[in-house]
Scaffold this active site. Structure first.
Site, PDB file in Angstrom:
ATOM      1  N   HIS A  66       0.945  -1.249  -0.025  1.00 34.32           N
ATOM      2  CA  HIS A  66       0.015   0.154  -0.050  1.00 34.32           C
ATOM      3  C   HIS A  66       0.937   1.254   0.052  1.00 34.32           C
ATOM      4  O   HIS A  66       2.092   1.259   0.335  1.00 34.32           O
ATOM      5  CB  HIS A  66      -0.737   0.049   1.228  1.00 34.32           C
ATOM      6  CG  HIS A  66      -1.967  -1.146   1.252  1.00 34.32           C
ATOM      7  ND1 HIS A  66      -3.076  -0.963   2.071  1.00 34.32           N
ATOM      8  CD2 HIS A  66      -2.051  -1.989   0.364  1.00 34.32           C
ATOM      9  CE1 HIS A  66      -3.933  -1.956   1.906  1.00 34.32           C
ATOM     10  NE2 HIS A  66      -3.296  -2.744   0.791  1.00 34.32           N
ATOM     11  N   GLU A  68       0.931   3.848   1.884  1.00 34.60           N
ATOM     12  CA  GLU A  68       1.345   4.207   3.141  1.00 34.60           C
ATOM     13  C   GLU A  68       2.675   3.218   3.575  1.00 34.60           C
ATOM     14  O   GLU A  68       3.420   4.039   4.036  1.00 34.60           O
ATOM     15  CB  GLU A  68       0.201   4.041   3.970  1.00 34.60           C
ATOM     16  CG  GLU A  68      -0.960   4.945   3.952  1.00 34.60           C
ATOM     17  CD  GLU A  68      -1.998   4.158   3.209  1.00 34.60           C
ATOM     18  OE1 GLU A  68      -3.296   4.359   3.342  1.00 34.60           O
ATOM     19  OE2 GLU A  68      -1.752   3.179   2.135  1.00 34.60           O
ATOM     20  N   CYS A  96      -6.200   1.784   5.851  1.00 31.64           N
ATOM     21  CA  CYS A  96      -6.738   0.553   6.331  1.00 31.64           C
ATOM     22  C   CYS A  96      -6.394  -0.029   7.652  1.00 31.64           C
ATOM     23  O   CYS A  96      -5.468   0.809   8.135  1.00 31.64           O
ATOM     24  CB  CYS A  96      -6.444  -0.470   5.422  1.00 31.64           C
ATOM     25  SG  CYS A  96      -4.847  -1.016   5.163  1.00 31.64           S
ATOM     26  N   CYS A  99      -2.465  -0.223   7.345  1.00 33.82           N
ATOM     27  CA  CYS A  99      -1.650   1.064   7.490  1.00 33.82           C
ATOM     28  C   CYS A  99      -1.959   1.732   8.422  1.00 33.82           C
ATOM     29  O   CYS A  99      -0.886   2.525   9.080  1.00 33.82           O
ATOM     30  CB  CYS A  99      -2.088   1.684   6.031  1.00 33.82           C
ATOM     31  SG  CYS A  99      -1.754   0.813   4.707  1.00 33.82           S
TER      32      CYS A  99
END
Length: 167
Positions: A66, A68, A96, A99
């Protein structure tokens, strides 16, 4: 997949939340160009961008890739420490669970996100993980910066991918 959005450059070079979110948005456009979910992130320390990333889960075949997570790794390498207390993460969509947890574990000082996620967001959307009473680190959370732009690019991407008007 062609991205119908143009990169946004702020008219004023004011180093504020909108300025840095613009850079995160531009990372989201790069993700779209690679046929990745258009989420972008940058990490700022002392007024300078030290990390910039976008989703790469499809490209890398890695569910942890991801924006992040990639940005946190870059920032830790740039700082030379896993503790990012004096850094701010700017991300185009609410993080999420993974993250959000990584943001806390990295000891980020702030997380600024554009668009909240009531299904999977864990900095207030579905669940405020950063407010758990026994945490040893508190991250300051700000939301709503460039919300319309960031929501629009995500909705447009999924509309094209799904071939219908559903979000």
């Amino acid at each position: 997949m062609l991205c119908p959005f143009q990169k946004i450059f702020p008219s004023e070079l004011v180093r504020d939340d909108r300025y840095f979110m613009t850079h995160a948005f531009n990372q989201a456009i790069e993700a779209w160009k690679e046929d990745e979910v258009p989420i972008g992130a940058v990490i700022v320390r002392e007024g300078e961008i030290i990390a910039a990333a976008h989703n790469r889960t499809v490209t890398t075949k890695d569910p942890t890739a991801h924006a992040e997570i990639l940005a946190i790794t870059q920032a830790a390498n740039a700082v030379g420490d896993w503790r990012l207390n004096d850094c701010t993460l700017y991300v185009t969509k609410e993080p999420c669970p993974m993250c959000s947890g990584a943001s806390i574990m990295a000891r980020l000082g702030r997380v600024v996100f554009a668009w909240g996620d009531p299904k999977m967001g864990c900095l207030g959307g579905a669940f405020p993980v950063h407010e758990l009473p026994k945490l040893n680190h508190r991250v300051n959370v700000v939301s709503g910066i460039m919300e319309d732009e960031c929501r629009t690019i995500l909705q447009a991407y999924f509309k094209l991918k799904r071939g219908n008007s559903e979000e």
